[in-house]
Design an enzyme around this catalytic site. Sequence first.
Site, PDB file in Angstrom:
ATOM      1  CG  LEU A  64      57.397  23.631  83.024  1.00 15.78           C
ATOM      2  CD1 LEU A  64      57.099  22.139  82.986  1.00 15.78           C
ATOM      3  CD2 LEU A  64      58.160  23.997  84.287  1.00 15.78           C
ATOM      4  CE1 TYR A 119      68.533  28.919  79.944  1.00 16.99           C
ATOM      5  CE2 TYR A 119      69.797  28.582  81.957  1.00 16.99           C
ATOM      6  CZ  TYR A 119      68.677  28.325  81.185  1.00 16.99           C
ATOM      7  OH  TYR A 119      67.699  27.482  81.646  1.00 16.99           O
ATOM      8  CE  LYS A 123      65.421  29.719  82.025  1.00 11.91           C
ATOM      9  NZ  LYS A 123      64.011  29.258  81.856  1.00 11.91           N
ATOM     10  CG  ASN A 148      73.587  21.201  87.307  1.00  8.84           C
ATOM     11  OD1 ASN A 148      73.821  21.553  86.163  1.00  8.84           O
ATOM     12  ND2 ASN A 148      74.238  21.688  88.354  1.00  8.84           N
ATOM     13  N   GLY A 311      60.988 -36.228  92.478  1.00  3.89           N
ATOM     14  CA  GLY A 311      61.579 -37.223  93.366  1.00  3.89           C
ATOM     15  C   GLY A 311      62.938 -36.872  93.925  1.00  3.89           C
TER      16      GLY A 311
END
Length: 399
Positions: A64, A119, A123, A148, A311
Site C-alpha cells: 500500500l 501519478y 502507477k 476515490n 405517584g
Amino acid sequence: MKILVTGAKGFVGRNLCAELNNIKEGKARCYRDFKVDDIYEYDIDSKPEELYAFCQDCDFVFNLAGVNRPKEQSEFMEGNFGFASTLLDTLKKHNNHCPVMLSSSQQASLTGRFGNSEYGRSKKAGEELFLKYQDETGAKVLIYRFPNLFGKWCRPNYNSAVATFCNNIANDLPITVNDPSVELELLYIDDLVAEMIAALQGKEHRCDFDGLGVFPLEKGKYCYCPVTHHIKLGEIVDLLYRFAEQPKTLMIPEIPEGSFAKKLYSTYLSYLPKEKVAYPLKMNVDDRGSFTELVHLANCGQVSINISKPGITKGQHWHHSKWELFIVVKGHGLIQERKEGSDEVFEFEVSGDNIQTVHMLPGYTHNIINLSDTEDLVTVMYCNEVFNPNKPDTYFDPV
C-alpha cells in the site's frame, strides 16, 4: 498466516491493520476460522533491515506504500515505482513467492482526464513491474486500481475531496465546490478492507479494464472491489450539511443498509471535534417530571425519554392512527389501556428490573402511573411519527 503491510500508517494501511489485528486477537468473529498469526507493519520511517526480515518470513504482502502529493513530479516515479522495485527484489532474494497485492489507481488507465497524469504513469509502471514479477517467479499478483476512497482516518486537504468536505463541515470551515454536477466513483474503506481480507483467503474479485470500465472476469489480469458508489459532488455536500444540522433538527437521515448515505454519515461523524461530540437536548420540565425528544427518524417517527415523579400519572389520551411503544427502564409503574367506547381496561405492571415493551394501541386511551413513593419512573418512548403540533392526533380521555 504472516502478513506484511507496506504503507501501514497510511489511510488504507491503518484501517487494514486494525482489522487484521482484530482477526489476530479473535475479535472479528465474522471471519470464523480464518487465522492471522503476525502482522508486519512497514512504513516510511521503518528501517530497511526490517523490510529484509519481513520479506523473508511473510506469507502475503499488501503493498500500500506510495506517493500521492510530492513536492516534485519526479517523486511519483521514485515513490511508487522505486519502492515497488525494492520490495520485489527483496522477496526475490529470499526466494519468497508468496502472493503480493499492489495498490494502484484508476489514473493508471491513462485515459480521459488521466491521460497526462504523472501519478498515473508511476502507477502504471508499478503495475507492469508486478506483472513481470509474476511471469518471472510464478508468484500470484493482485493488482487493484482503486477509485476515490473515503472513510474514517482519511487525511483531509490531501487527496480526498470527501475527507476535506467532512472535516470542514464538521468544523464549521468553508468548502469550495467548483462543479456540483461532477460525478465521482467512491469506494468506502470498510468495503475495501473486506475485499482485502477476501484476497487473503483466495477469494479476490478478478477483472479486466477498458479505460475506466471494469469487466468482471474469473481469470482477469486485475482485481477490483465489487461495491462502489457513483454520486455527484453536489449530492455529497447536501447530505453533509443535513448531517451537520442533526443536533438541531434531531433528524437521523435515511441510511439504508449498504447505502452511500450510511457510509458517508459514519465518515462525517469521525471528523467531529470534541465540542460537537456531545450536544444538549431540550427538556420539557414541569412538576410531574420531564419529557425529552431524543431523535427523529426520517419516515420512521421519533424516540423520546419520559421521566415521571413518584405517584404521578401521565398520558390519559388516545390517538386515531398514531401508535407508541413504552419501555420502562427504571422504576416501578403501571400502564393502563382502554378501548374507546369500552369499559375493559388492559393493565401492565412494568419495572426497570424486568424490561419489556408495551404497545399503545390506536383507538385506546392510555396512561402510565409511577407506583413508587420515592423513585422516578424512566420510560423510553417510541412513536411512529414525529409530533406535529398542527395535527397532533391526541385526544384527552382518562382511562
